[in-house]
Design a protein around this motif. Structure first.
Motif, PDB file in Angstrom:
ATOM      1  N   LYS A   8     -16.304   1.860   3.606  1.00 46.90           N
ATOM      2  CA  LYS A   8     -16.170   2.339   4.976  1.00 46.90           C
ATOM      3  C   LYS A   8     -15.837   1.234   5.963  1.00 46.90           C
ATOM      4  CE  LYS A   8     -18.523   5.077   8.441  1.00 46.90           C
ATOM      5  NZ  LYS A   8     -19.759   5.686   8.838  1.00 46.90           N
ATOM      6  N   ASP A   9     -16.451   0.062   5.821  1.00 50.66           N
ATOM      7  CA  ASP A   9     -16.307  -0.980   6.825  1.00 50.66           C
ATOM      8  C   ASP A   9     -15.546  -2.214   6.345  1.00 50.66           C
ATOM      9  OD1 ASP A   9     -17.708   0.531   8.659  1.00 50.66           O
ATOM     10  OD2 ASP A   9     -19.643  -0.284   8.026  1.00 50.66           O
ATOM     11  N   VAL A  10     -15.821  -2.675   5.164  1.00 47.25           N
ATOM     12  CA  VAL A  10     -15.269  -3.945   4.713  1.00 47.25           C
ATOM     13  C   VAL A  10     -13.846  -3.787   4.185  1.00 47.25           C
ATOM     14  CG1 VAL A  10     -15.592  -5.858   3.100  1.00 47.25           C
ATOM     15  CG2 VAL A  10     -17.556  -4.830   4.235  1.00 47.25           C
ATOM     16  N   LEU A  11     -13.569  -2.739   3.444  1.00 48.82           N
ATOM     17  CA  LEU A  11     -12.262  -2.571   2.821  1.00 48.82           C
ATOM     18  C   LEU A  11     -11.127  -2.430   3.840  1.00 48.82           C
ATOM     19  CD1 LEU A  11     -11.062  -2.495   0.003  1.00 48.82           C
ATOM     20  CD2 LEU A  11     -11.274  -0.026   0.064  1.00 48.82           C
ATOM     21  N   PRO A  12     -11.255  -1.630   4.907  1.00 49.88           N
ATOM     22  CA  PRO A  12     -10.161  -1.582   5.889  1.00 49.88           C
ATOM     23  C   PRO A  12      -9.922  -2.923   6.581  1.00 49.88           C
ATOM     24  CG  PRO A  12     -11.568   0.313   6.151  1.00 49.88           C
ATOM     25  CD  PRO A  12     -12.250  -0.593   5.189  1.00 49.88           C
ATOM     26  N   PHE A  13     -10.998  -3.656   6.860  1.00 48.81           N
ATOM     27  CA  PHE A  13     -10.854  -4.966   7.480  1.00 48.81           C
ATOM     28  C   PHE A  13     -10.142  -5.930   6.542  1.00 48.81           C
ATOM     29  CE2 PHE A  13     -12.561  -9.209   8.434  1.00 48.81           C
ATOM     30  CZ  PHE A  13     -12.091  -9.328   9.729  1.00 48.81           C
ATOM     31  N   THR A  14     -10.474  -5.885   5.272  1.00 48.22           N
ATOM     32  CA  THR A  14      -9.825  -6.740   4.285  1.00 48.22           C
ATOM     33  C   THR A  14      -8.344  -6.383   4.140  1.00 48.22           C
ATOM     34  OG1 THR A  14     -11.929  -6.889   3.123  1.00 48.22           O
ATOM     35  CG2 THR A  14      -9.973  -7.565   1.911  1.00 48.22           C
ATOM     36  N   ALA A  15      -8.032  -5.104   4.163  1.00 47.18           N
ATOM     37  CA  ALA A  15      -6.638  -4.675   4.074  1.00 47.18           C
ATOM     38  C   ALA A  15      -5.848  -5.130   5.299  1.00 47.18           C
ATOM     39  CB  ALA A  15      -6.571  -3.160   3.936  1.00 47.18           C
ATOM     40  N   LEU A  16      -6.466  -5.094   6.461  1.00 52.65           N
ATOM     41  CA  LEU A  16      -5.806  -5.553   7.676  1.00 52.65           C
ATOM     42  C   LEU A  16      -5.510  -7.046   7.603  1.00 52.65           C
ATOM     43  CD1 LEU A  16      -5.012  -4.889  10.682  1.00 52.65           C
ATOM     44  CD2 LEU A  16      -7.288  -5.680  11.252  1.00 52.65           C
ATOM     45  N   ILE A  17      -6.459  -7.828   7.146  1.00 56.46           N
ATOM     46  CA  ILE A  17      -6.260  -9.269   7.010  1.00 56.46           C
ATOM     47  C   ILE A  17      -5.174  -9.569   5.976  1.00 56.46           C
ATOM     48  CG2 ILE A  17      -7.380 -11.436   6.303  1.00 56.46           C
ATOM     49  CD1 ILE A  17      -8.236 -10.428   9.043  1.00 56.46           C
ATOM     50  N   ALA A  18      -5.166  -8.845   4.867  1.00 57.17           N
ATOM     51  CA  ALA A  18      -4.147  -9.054   3.836  1.00 57.17           C
ATOM     52  C   ALA A  18      -2.756  -8.695   4.356  1.00 57.17           C
ATOM     53  CB  ALA A  18      -4.480  -8.229   2.596  1.00 57.17           C
ATOM     54  N   ALA A  19      -2.647  -7.623   5.125  1.00 60.09           N
ATOM     55  CA  ALA A  19      -1.353  -7.238   5.684  1.00 60.09           C
ATOM     56  C   ALA A  19      -0.850  -8.288   6.669  1.00 60.09           C
ATOM     57  CB  ALA A  19      -1.463  -5.878   6.352  1.00 60.09           C
ATOM     58  N   GLU A  20      -1.743  -8.804   7.497  1.00 57.60           N
ATOM     59  CA  GLU A  20      -1.341  -9.820   8.468  1.00 57.60           C
ATOM     60  C   GLU A  20      -0.931 -11.120   7.780  1.00 57.60           C
ATOM     61  OE1 GLU A  20      -0.214 -11.001  12.064  1.00 57.60           O
ATOM     62  OE2 GLU A  20      -1.023  -9.015  11.613  1.00 57.60           O
ATOM     63  N   CYS A  21      -1.640 -11.480   6.723  1.00 55.29           N
ATOM     64  CA  CYS A  21      -1.273 -12.688   5.968  1.00 55.29           C
ATOM     65  C   CYS A  21       0.082 -12.520   5.288  1.00 55.29           C
ATOM     66  CB  CYS A  21      -2.339 -13.012   4.934  1.00 55.29           C
ATOM     67  SG  CYS A  21      -3.860 -13.641   5.663  1.00 55.29           S
ATOM     68  N   SER A  22       0.376 -11.325   4.798  1.00 48.32           N
ATOM     69  CA  SER A  22       1.677 -11.106   4.169  1.00 48.32           C
ATOM     70  C   SER A  22       2.803 -11.148   5.200  1.00 48.32           C
ATOM     71  CB  SER A  22       1.686  -9.787   3.404  1.00 48.32           C
ATOM     72  OG  SER A  22       1.575  -8.703   4.301  1.00 48.32           O
ATOM     73  N   VAL A  23       2.559 -10.661   6.414  1.00 54.43           N
ATOM     74  CA  VAL A  23       3.576 -10.735   7.467  1.00 54.43           C
ATOM     75  C   VAL A  23       3.842 -12.192   7.836  1.00 54.43           C
ATOM     76  CG1 VAL A  23       4.010 -10.214   9.901  1.00 54.43           C
ATOM     77  CG2 VAL A  23       3.181  -8.436   8.389  1.00 54.43           C
TER      78      VAL A  23
END
Length: 86
Positions: A8-23
């Motif tokens: 609920k809380d950690v996975l969306p935040f981790t996905a957001l960080i991974a997307a920003e790092c890939s950009v």
């Protein structure tokens, strides 16, 4: 209980960080490749191909069990509106 918190809380935040790092990574790679003379269209083609190859195995690892919504006019109009605004 801990798994529910993770999803609920950690996975969306981790996905957001991974997307920003890939950009940031793609932007850095594009800068380096364009200085060497690589075309923008070729770089876009390569990055889309690599993304497709990276995401394709996820289709088989996490199969979808839900039904797709019917393609009636209001649904298609919403997709068109999202595409227009996006």
């Amino acid at each position: 209980m801990a798994w529910r918190y993770c999803y609920k809380d950690v996975l969306p935040f981790t996905a957001l960080i991974a997307a920003e790092c890939s950009v940031v990574g793609l932007t850095t790679l594009f800068k380096a490749a364009s200085l060497k003379g690589l075309s923008y269209y070729i770089f876009t083609f390569y990055s889309s191909g690599i993304a497709c190859l990276g995401l394709l195995p996820l289709l088989f690892i996490f199969p979808s069990t839900s039904q797709l919504p019917s393609s009636k006019f209001p649904f298609c109009a919403r997709i068109f509106l999202l595409a227009l605004l996006g």
